[in-house]
Design a protein around this motif. Structure first.
Motif, short mmCIF file in Angstrom:
data_model
loop_
_atom_site.label_atom_id
_atom_site.label_comp_id
_atom_site.label_asym_id
_atom_site.label_seq_id
_atom_site.Cartn_x
_atom_site.Cartn_y
_atom_site.Cartn_z
N LYS A 70 0.82 -1.21 0.00
CA LYS A 70 0.00 0.00 0.00
C LYS A 70 0.85 1.27 0.00
O LYS A 70 0.54 2.24 -0.71
CB LYS A 70 -0.93 0.01 1.21
CG LYS A 70 -1.87 1.22 1.29
CD LYS A 70 -2.80 1.11 2.48
CE LYS A 70 -3.77 2.29 2.53
NZ LYS A 70 -3.09 3.58 2.73
N GLN A 74 0.92 4.01 -2.94
CA GLN A 74 0.55 5.38 -2.57
C GLN A 74 1.60 6.39 -3.03
O GLN A 74 1.29 7.42 -3.63
CB GLN A 74 0.41 5.47 -1.05
CG GLN A 74 0.15 6.88 -0.51
CD GLN A 74 -1.25 7.34 -0.80
OE1 GLN A 74 -2.21 6.73 -0.33
NE2 GLN A 74 -1.40 8.40 -1.58
N LEU A 77 1.57 6.88 -6.81
CA LEU A 77 0.43 7.70 -7.22
C LEU A 77 0.65 9.17 -6.87
O LEU A 77 0.33 10.06 -7.66
CB LEU A 77 -0.86 7.19 -6.55
CG LEU A 77 -1.35 5.82 -7.03
CD1 LEU A 77 -2.52 5.34 -6.18
CD2 LEU A 77 -1.76 5.89 -8.50
N ASP A 78 1.20 9.43 -5.70
CA ASP A 78 1.47 10.82 -5.31
C ASP A 78 2.49 11.47 -6.23
O ASP A 78 2.47 12.70 -6.44
CB ASP A 78 1.95 10.88 -3.86
CG ASP A 78 0.83 10.65 -2.85
OD1 ASP A 78 -0.34 10.68 -3.26
OD2 ASP A 78 1.14 10.45 -1.66
N MET A 101 -6.48 -0.08 -3.99
CA MET A 101 -5.29 0.73 -3.72
C MET A 101 -5.19 1.94 -4.63
O MET A 101 -4.48 2.90 -4.32
CB MET A 101 -4.03 -0.14 -3.88
CG MET A 101 -3.83 -1.12 -2.75
SD MET A 101 -2.25 -2.00 -2.94
CE MET A 101 -2.24 -2.96 -1.41
N THR A 102 -5.89 1.92 -5.76
CA THR A 102 -5.82 3.04 -6.69
C THR A 102 -6.98 4.02 -6.52
O THR A 102 -7.08 5.00 -7.26
CB THR A 102 -5.82 2.55 -8.15
OG1 THR A 102 -7.05 1.87 -8.43
CG2 THR A 102 -4.66 1.60 -8.41
N TYR A 104 -9.73 6.34 -3.82
CA TYR A 104 -9.96 6.94 -2.51
C TYR A 104 -11.19 6.31 -1.86
O TYR A 104 -12.04 5.70 -2.53
CB TYR A 104 -10.19 8.44 -2.66
CG TYR A 104 -8.99 9.20 -3.17
CD1 TYR A 104 -7.86 9.36 -2.38
CD2 TYR A 104 -8.99 9.76 -4.44
CE1 TYR A 104 -6.75 10.07 -2.85
CE2 TYR A 104 -7.89 10.46 -4.91
CZ TYR A 104 -6.78 10.61 -4.12
OH TYR A 104 -5.69 11.30 -4.58
N ARG A 110 -6.85 4.26 -0.80
CA ARG A 110 -5.77 5.21 -1.09
C ARG A 110 -5.86 6.41 -0.15
O ARG A 110 -6.93 6.99 0.05
CB ARG A 110 -5.86 5.69 -2.54
CG ARG A 110 -4.80 6.72 -2.91
CD ARG A 110 -4.98 7.23 -4.33
NE ARG A 110 -4.00 8.29 -4.62
CZ ARG A 110 -3.96 8.99 -5.75
NH1 ARG A 110 -4.86 8.76 -6.70
NH2 ARG A 110 -3.05 9.93 -5.92
#
Length: 243
Positions: A70, A74, A77-78, A101-102, A104, A110
């Motif tokens: 995770k 995360q 993605l950030d 995980m992708t 919110y 996420r």
């Protein structure tokens, strides 16, 4: 950059971190690059650099993570990844967790922080950006649960991991093995019936045409390291007259 869901797209695997190489590939009009954290030499610093170069050239930056971690997902993605490629998923629960995980809450897990590169440091609504969830199917156990896996709405692209599947089928590296080709056709047909995008690596125009006719529309063309070595080797051999 976002390609039409129903059109074909073309990309390449990346295992060599390099802003210059990323720039060259993006300017060559590849739709996406898969920055590889499973087999490649990427870390978070080099990922950030190559993702930025992709975006400057309007090319999608996908990141293959090392697994269902995770925190790793995360951070990718950030940094602005347009999609996450998940390897070695083994069952329905793995695929379902990958999609969460992708996303919110309340759909996913996420974490939300708008003050990162993906949110332009608080100046863009980060929650509105659609992240691609791309899952590699490369284990025989996952194939036994494929019908259920394809029912996951948030799963955007199923990528056929032919190299790992060849190992699982005990025909490692034999890409024209009849049992591997038969299994690939089965996966493609089920994806087509489920209206899921399906991708794979093709090594010739003939293969691309064949699989496009079967329903594949996400094509990966080789790996940066192999392309470079092949080009340099052939160039030198041509001048030396070697075969």
């Amino acid at each position: 950059m976002n390609y039409n869901e129903n059109s074909e797209s073309h990309g390449i695997w990346r295992i060599i971190p390099s802003m210059t190489l990323t720039d060259i590939i993006a300017q060559s009009k590849y739709d996406f690059q898969i920055l590889d954290c499973e087999h490649g030499a990427y870390d978070f610093h080099t990922l950030e650099q190559d993702i930025r170069i992709c975006h400057l050239n309007k090319s999608l930056a996908y990141v293959r993570v090392s697994g269902l971690d995770k925190v790793e997902v995360q951070r990718c993605l950030d940094l602005g990844a347009d999609g996450i490629v998940f390897p070695q998923l083994n069952n329905y629960e793995d695929f379902n967790l990958a999609t969460k995980m992708t996303q919110y809450a309340p759909k996913g897990i996420r974490g939300f922080n708008p003050f990162v590169s993906a949110g332009k440091y608080g100046y863009e609504n980060i929650s509105e950006k659609k992240i691609k969830c791309i899952a590699i199917i490369e284990t025989l156990n996952a194939i036994t649960e494929l019908d259920r896996i394809l029912s996951i709405l948030e799963l955007d692209i199923l990528y056929i991991g032919v190299y790992d599947l060849s190992a699982q089928l005990d025909c490692i590296g034999i890409m024209d093995s009849p049992k591997l080709l038969m299994l690939m056709d089965e996966i493609i047909e089920k994806c087509r019936k489920a209206s899921k995008q399906v991708g794979l690596m093709v090594n010739s125009i003939e293969d691309q045409k064949k699989y496009k006719n079967k329903g594949v529309n996400v094509f990966v063309h080789s790996v940066d390291s192999y392309v470079l070595k092949t080009t340099f080797k052939n160039t030198l051999n041509n001048f030396k007259g070697d075969n």
